[in-house]
Scaffold this motif. Structure first.
Motif, short mmCIF file in Angstrom:
data_model
loop_
_atom_site.label_atom_id
_atom_site.label_comp_id
_atom_site.label_asym_id
_atom_site.label_seq_id
_atom_site.Cartn_x
_atom_site.Cartn_y
_atom_site.Cartn_z
N ASN A 29 4.60 16.57 -1.87
CA ASN A 29 4.19 16.21 -3.23
C ASN A 29 3.38 17.33 -3.88
O ASN A 29 3.34 17.44 -5.11
CB ASN A 29 3.36 14.93 -3.21
CG ASN A 29 4.12 13.74 -2.64
OD1 ASN A 29 3.78 13.25 -1.58
ND2 ASN A 29 5.15 13.30 -3.34
N MET A 51 0.87 -1.20 0.00
CA MET A 51 0.00 0.00 0.00
C MET A 51 0.89 1.24 0.00
O MET A 51 1.79 1.38 0.83
CB MET A 51 -0.91 -0.01 1.23
CG MET A 51 -1.91 1.13 1.27
SD MET A 51 -3.03 0.95 2.67
CE MET A 51 -4.02 2.41 2.45
N SER A 52 0.66 2.13 -0.95
CA SER A 52 1.50 3.31 -1.08
C SER A 52 1.19 4.33 0.01
O SER A 52 0.06 4.41 0.51
CB SER A 52 1.32 3.95 -2.45
OG SER A 52 -0.01 4.35 -2.64
N ALA A 53 2.20 5.09 0.38
CA ALA A 53 2.02 6.12 1.40
C ALA A 53 1.16 7.25 0.84
O ALA A 53 1.19 7.53 -0.36
CB ALA A 53 3.39 6.65 1.82
#
Length: 318
Positions: free
Chosen positions: A50, A1-3
């Motif tokens: 991001n 599972m991506s952060a």
């Protein structure tokens, strides 16, 4: 599972300022909290992010430039305030550079995009701010109460509201409750000197947002005489409490309630504002028309609507 993605929200004002920028930053952080790691900062100093969401093209210009240089491939979203749209982007080089560096622009009311240079309109979107609806408070039957909310600074033009009050007969049972800090000492001195002879003016100083909303909802009208607004939080707080508005005929106000809203008066025109206050006080049909038009716009200012728009920013690409 991506952060989850990380988001830095840059706000020139933090909690101690208790102003519109801070309240916007706090609400947006709350909207994004379930989807991203969010932090609110006054200045971006290189921490991982991001996405950068910067409130104010001029005052956040250094952070915008630094993020664009370090991460030219990442979304950089600039939220434009009233002083940005209606002053700074025309004359200030740092604000102009922020427009150019932003991958996306956000304005807070419908007429905001029209104020942008044409070459930037395509990367702009509207996000209406919001406030939790409140049941209108119990209003005085002895007095017709007016709210004026804003720290004392020239852009808010509090003198027009006080001059309008002074134009109305002293025997009229009016009260003008003024909430805000004396940010500009010279202007504050002028306002307080003008109001000193009229006990109907009540300076309440700075209040918490919750206390401000409780005061607004017990008033009959909100006065918004500003010279420029990007999309006033206080207008939304009034409308979502069932309190109609009398405001200056400026783009930032028209973009919230419509150009044909019957409560606008020319900028700085204390005589016309006094006339509208008197009409609202004595003409139930006029007061009802103000209330009806404000009620028609309430759905634009819902927290659900705002959060959906803010969350959609995470779908943006550079």
């Amino acid at each position: 599972m991506s952060a989850p993605p990380s988001v830095a929200i840059i706000s020139p004002a933090l909690a101690s300022a208790n102003n519109g920028n801070w309240h916007t930053a706090r609400r947006w952080a709350h909207c994004l909290a379930s989807l991203a790691q969010v932090r609110i900062e006054q200045e971006w100093r290189g921490a991982s992010a991001n996405f950068l969401i910067a409130l104010h093209a001029r005052r956040s210009a250094a952070s915008i430039a630094a993020f664009a240089e370090r991460h030219p491939e990442r979304p950089l979203i600039v939220v434009l305030t009233g002083t940005d749209l209606y002053r700074d982007i025309a004359v200030d080089k740092s604000a102009q550079r922020s427009l150019a560096l932003a991958s996306h622009l956000v304005v807070l009311q419908a007429e905001g995009i029209q104020a942008l240079p044409p070459e930037y309109a395509a990367k702009a979107r509207i996000i209406y701010q919001s406030a939790r609806p409140l049941v209108p408070g119990r209003r005085s039957r002895r007095h017709f109460d007016l709210a004026l909310v804003g720290h004392l600074r020239p852009e808010k033009d509090p003198l027009t509201a006080v001059r309008a009050l002074r134009r109305l007969p002293a025997e009229l049972p009016l009260r003008l409750f003024h909430i805000g800090n004396d940010l500009d000492p010279a202007l504050a001195a002028e306002v307080h000197a003008l109001a000193a002879a009229d006990p109907r003016y009540r300076a309440l100083g700075a209040l918490s947002q919750a206390a401000t909303r409780q005061r607004i909802k017990r008033c009959h009208l909100l006065l918004l005489p500003s010279l420029m607004e990007g999309g006033a939080n206080v207008l939304i707080e009034a409308v979502t409490s069932g309190v109609p508005v009398l405001g200056s005929d400026i783009a930032g106000n028209r973009g919230m309630l419509g150009a044909d809203y019957p409560g606008w008066f020319p900028v700085g025109d204390a005589a016309r504002l006094a006339e509208l206050i008197s009409t609202a006080m004595h003409d139930p049909d006029y007061y009802a028309s103000l209330s009806r038009r404000c009620a028609e716009q309430v759905s634009l200012f819902s927290p659900t609507h705002e959060c959906a728009s803010v969350r959609s920013l995470l779908d943006l690409k550079r």
